[in-house]
Design an enzyme around this catalytic site. Structure first.
Site, mmCIF file in Angstrom:
data_model
loop_
_atom_site.group_PDB
_atom_site.id
_atom_site.type_symbol
_atom_site.label_atom_id
_atom_site.label_comp_id
_atom_site.label_asym_id
_atom_site.label_seq_id
_atom_site.Cartn_x
_atom_site.Cartn_y
_atom_site.Cartn_z
ATOM 1 N N MET A 1 0.853 -1.190 0.000
ATOM 2 C CA MET A 1 0.000 0.000 0.000
ATOM 3 C C MET A 1 0.903 1.259 0.000
ATOM 4 S SD MET A 1 -2.712 -1.829 -0.202
ATOM 5 C CE MET A 1 -3.895 -0.518 -0.359
ATOM 6 N N SER A 2 0.637 2.212 0.876
ATOM 7 C CA SER A 2 1.353 3.495 0.799
ATOM 8 C C SER A 2 2.793 3.451 1.284
ATOM 9 C CB SER A 2 0.586 4.563 1.571
ATOM 10 O OG SER A 2 -0.624 4.845 0.903
ATOM 11 N N MET A 3 3.258 2.296 1.755
ATOM 12 C CA MET A 3 4.701 2.185 1.984
ATOM 13 C C MET A 3 5.450 2.403 0.671
ATOM 14 S SD MET A 3 5.305 -0.766 4.817
ATOM 15 C CE MET A 3 4.634 -2.222 4.004
ATOM 16 N N LYS B 1 5.028 4.764 -1.276
ATOM 17 C CA LYS B 1 5.400 6.185 -1.321
ATOM 18 C C LYS B 1 6.798 6.401 -0.749
ATOM 19 C CE LYS B 1 0.716 8.169 -0.651
ATOM 20 N NZ LYS B 1 -0.156 6.985 -0.754
#
Lengths: 442, 442
Positions: free
Chosen positions: B158-160, B162
C-alpha cells in the site's frame, strides 16, 4: 571481414530475404516489416513518460497482440493482464554451465522446399527470433537475445504451456494418481454433459477428442470468439450472458460427428480441460503445480507466471511467460529423463512415454505438411525422426526442441508476424537438425 | 501451560478483544469479524476448481478490496490486475541471519489511551497481522506469518510504496541529479498549468503542496473517484471523456486557497507526481528504478511488483507488493544508512536527510492525533521521538518501522478492517516501543 566473406554474407542475406518474401507472397498477404524493421525498441513502443499516443500498447488484445506491436507485448504480458506467479521459491538458482561455440552461427542448412542454403545466424532474423538458446550435453553452447528480450526478461511461451500441462499430467499418470483410461466425467462431473464427458483422459492429453469447435478467425461466430470472451480476465460487459472463465466454457462444448480417439485435432480447449483434470486430482491450480513440481526444484533463476481468467484460473493452454534459460532447464530435464542438477524430479517413464509418441494415423489426418510422420502425445509434438526428437511448440515460433541423439536442447522465443508455425518451420526445423549434426561432429 | 498462565492469557485476550470492540464502538460502526473469524483460508475464498460463486473474489475493486475479502486480496493483487515486475535479478539471494527471541511474544505494553496492558502476541491478532518481522542488530529476532501470507508470498505494501518513491527521489537529490528547489514545471512541462507547476520538488516530496483534492469517500463527486477512474488499468467505458492514467490526471489538479509549503496534506497524487519527476530525470519508470537501485543490490530473495495504469505506468503512490523479509532488507538498509551485506547502495546523507524530518508546524496542521510532534519528509513518517524512529506506512496497518537507537527494524503486513492507521496505531506504536526497550535490555 574480407571482401569475399562480405559478399557471401550479403548474398546469403538477400537469399534469405527473398525466401522470406516468397513465403508471404505465396500467401497473397502483404510482406510485413522485417525483423530489424519491426524491432520494438527501434519502433519506440511504450517509451517516454508518458509514451506518445501512437506509441502506446494497451488493451484490448486485438490491439496489443497485433503485429508489429506484439513484438513488444510478448515480453510484457503481465503489464497488460492479471497473472499468477509460478514461484521458483527463495533459494539460490543453480547456474548453467557454458561452452560457447562460435561456429554455430555459420552452420548452413537448406530451408524446407529450397535448395538455397541459409546460415544459422540468418535464420534467427528470418524467424524474428527474440531469444535463442542451444544446450549440448547440458552446457550452453549458444545464447542470443534481441528485440524485447534480455537474460533477465521473460517471454510468452504461448502453446508451449500445453506441453508443461501435459508433462504434469504424464507425471500424475506414471505416479498412479491419474488413470489415463478414465472417462473425464468421472473426474470432473461438471463436464458430464459436454463433449469431454465420455472422452478418456488420454484422448484429452493427446487431443484426439471429437469436438465441434471452430478456430476460423474469419468467422465472427466461430467458437474461438466465444472462448476468447469467456477467457478474458476483464470484467464482462453489462448484459453478457455467456460463459465466464475456462471451466464454464468447457461445459458448453459438444461432440463432433466422429468418435473420440480417431483423429488428432489441435484444439486449445483440450489443454484447459487437462488443466482442470490436474486441479481436480491434486487440489492445486496449474501455476502452483508447475511451481511445486518443476520450478522450485530445477534451480530456476526466475519465477515464471501465467495469465488467468476473471476467476483467477491459470490459462493451461497458453498462459505461461518465462525466462529463456529456465525453459532451457526444462528441456534439459526432459533430455535427462527427469533429472537435473543431480536431482530426480519425476520417474524416467514420464519422458519415455512422451518420447514414444502418440497415434501417427490420427495425427496424419490433421495434415501438418511440415511435420509429416509425426504425432502429438501428452501435449508434446513428437517428430519420429531418426534422432527421436520431440518439441513443445507455440504460435509465432516458440519452441523447446529436444534431440536425445545429439544430446541437444534448443529453446527459441520469437515473434514471427504470422501465428502459423508452418511458416517458420521451413527455416527452423532443418536449422535445428543441422546444428544437431554439427554438434555431434565436434 | 500452567492454569494460572492460562488464566492470565485468557484475561488478556478478553481485554484485547474488549479494547478492539471499543475502537469500533466509538465509531458507531458495526464490529467487524475478528482476525481469526476473518481468516481468508478459513473463509474459503478462491478455493476449489472452480471456487463456488459465493467464494469468488473478482473485479471490480469495490468488491475485491472490501473487508473481509481484502484479507485474501492483499496477498493476490497480481491475480486481479496487470503489474510490472520489480526484478531482483538472477543472482543468489543473500540470506538473513537469525537470532530468534521467544521472549518477544510476552512483551507487554499499554495501548495508547488505555491502562490495560496487552502482550505483543495479542497485538498481532488485534491488528489483523498477516506478517511480522523484527530485526535487531541486523538479525531476525521475530518472524510470523498468518492468514494469506507465508514466507514465499508477497503482500500489498500500500502506501509504503510512497516511502520507496521518496527514497529514490532523495537518492537523486543527494547525487545532485534532482534539484529539490526546482519548480516542478521545469522538469515536467506537462504540469505547467496544474497545481504542481509552481510547487517545488521538495514540496512534492514532503506533501506540502496546496491542492484542491478531496478524498471524501462519501461524496460521489470527490476527486478520489475521478482519480480512481483515471488510474484503473481496465479499458475505459465507451464514452468516457476523463483523464486516462496517473499522468493525465495530475495535469487536471488545481491549487487550493493556501500557498504551497504551508501545510502538510497527505495526498497520494504527490507520490504519483514524484514518480513522474523521477522518470523524467532518469528516463526510467519507478519499478525499473526500484529494481536497479534497490532490489538487485540488496540480496533480495523475491521479485517485487507494482500495479500499473492502463498505459503501463507503475503506481508510485501505492502499487508495490513484496515479500516480508525483502522489506526487512529495506528497513535494514535504512538503519545502516545505505549499506547492506557490506555494500553501499547510496550515500549516508540520504538517510540522514530523511531521518532529520520535515516541517513539524506544517505537519501539526493536519491533526494526526497518534503522531503528534511528528513530520513527513521525503515520503517517510518521522516520529521525532527519543529513539529518532521513522516509518513507511500504508493503510490497513502496513509499516516499516526503523528505530536507530534500538538498532531495530519492524516490518508489518496486515489487513486491518479499517484503512485508517489511527485505529491501528494505539495497539502498534507503543508495542514497537516496548519491543525496542526489551531488545535494548537484552
Amino acid at each position: 571481414m574480407s571482401s569475399s566473406t562480405t559478399k557471401i554474407v550479403f548474398t546469403l542475406s538477400v537469399l534469405a530475404a527473398t525466401f522470406v518474401s516468397n513465403i508471404w507472397a505465396s500467401d497473397g498477404a502483404q510482406v510485413p516489416l522485417s525483423d530489424s524493421e519491426s524491432n520494438p525498441i527501434k519502433l519506440g513502443w511504450m517509451q517516454g513518460f508518458p509514451p506518445p499516443q501512437d506509441k502506446l500498447i494497451m488493451q484490448p488484445e486485438s490491439d496489443f497482440f497485433s503485429f508489429p506491436k506484439m513484438r513488444w507485448t510478448v515480453c510484457h504480458i503481465r503489464e497488460l493482464m492479471p497473472t499468477k506467479e509460478v514461484s521458483r521459491g527463495i533459494g539460490a538458482p543453480v547456474p548453467m554451465a557454458y561452452a560457447l561455440d562460435s561456429g554455430i552461427d555459420s552452420v548452413k542448412f537448406n530451408p524446407l522446399g529450397s535448395n538455397k542454403p541459409m546460415t544459422w545466424k540468418q535464420s534467427l532474423s528470418a524467424n524474428y527470433t527474440d531469444g535463442m538458446l542451444v544446450l549440448h550435453k547440458g552446457r550452453i553452447v549458444y545464447e542470443a537475445y534481441s528485440d524485447c528480450l534480455n537474460d533477465t526478461g521473460k517471454h510468452a511461451a504461448m502453446s508451449m504451456t500445453k506441453s508443461l500441462t501435459g508433462l504434469l499430467a504424464e507425471i500424475l499418470v506414471v505416479e498412479g494418481r491419474l488413470n489415463p483410461t478414465a472417462k473425464v466425467a468421472t473426474i470432473i462431473p461438471e463436464l458430464k454433459d459436454s463433449a469431454f464427458g465420455n472422452a478418456t483422459v488420454r484422448q484429452v492429453m493427446d487431443m484426439t477428442t471429437s469436438l465441434k469447435y471452430s478456430e476460423d478467425y474469419a468467422d465472427p461466430n466461430a467458437d474461438i470468439w466465444v472462448y476468447s470472451k469467456a477467457a478474458s480476465p476483464l470484467p464482462k460487459q453489462k448484459g453478457y450472458k455467456g460463459p465466464n472463465g475456462y471451466f464454464e466454457y468447457l461445459q458448453t462444448l459438444k461432440q463432433d460427428d466422429i468418435k473420440h480417439g480417431e483423429a488428432f485435432g489441435y484444439k486449445t480447449v483440450n489443454s484447459d480441460a487437462l488443466g482442470w483434470i490436474i486441479s481436480k486430482v491434486t487440489g492445486k491450480d496449474i501455476a502452483s503445480m508447475l511451481s511445486e513440481r518443476i520450478w522450485q526444484k530445477m534451480g530456476a533463476e526466475q519465477d515464471g507466471y501465467m495469465t488467468v481468467d476473471a476467476k483467477g484460473i491459470p490459462f493451461a493452454g497458453g498462459g505461461l511467460s518465462a525466462g529463456l534459460r529456465d525453459l532451457g532447464r526444462i528441456g534439459q530435464l526432459m533430455l535427462n529423463s527427469g533429472e537435473i542438477n543431480g536431482q530426480r524430479l519425476f520417474p524416467k517413464e514420464v519422458v519415455e512415454n512422451i518420447q514414444a509418441g502418440g497415434d501417427k494415423n490420427a495425427f496424419a489426418k490433421a495434415g501438418y505438411k511440415t511435420l509429416e510422420g509425426g504425432s502429438y502425445h501428452s501435449m508434446w509434438w513428437v517428430m519420429h525422426n531418426e534422432h527421436g526428437a520431440y518439441a513443445a511448440r507455440g504460435v509465432h515460433g516458440q519452441t523447446i526442441y529436444v534431440d536425445p541423439t545429439a544430446e541437444m536442447v534448443i529453446v527459441r522465443f520469437s515473434s514471427f508476424p504470422s501465428a502459423a508455425n508452418s511458416k517458420i518451420d521451413p527455416t527452423s526445423l532443418p536449422a535445428y537438425q543441422a546444428v544437431a549434426k554439427y554438434l555431434m561432429q565436434n
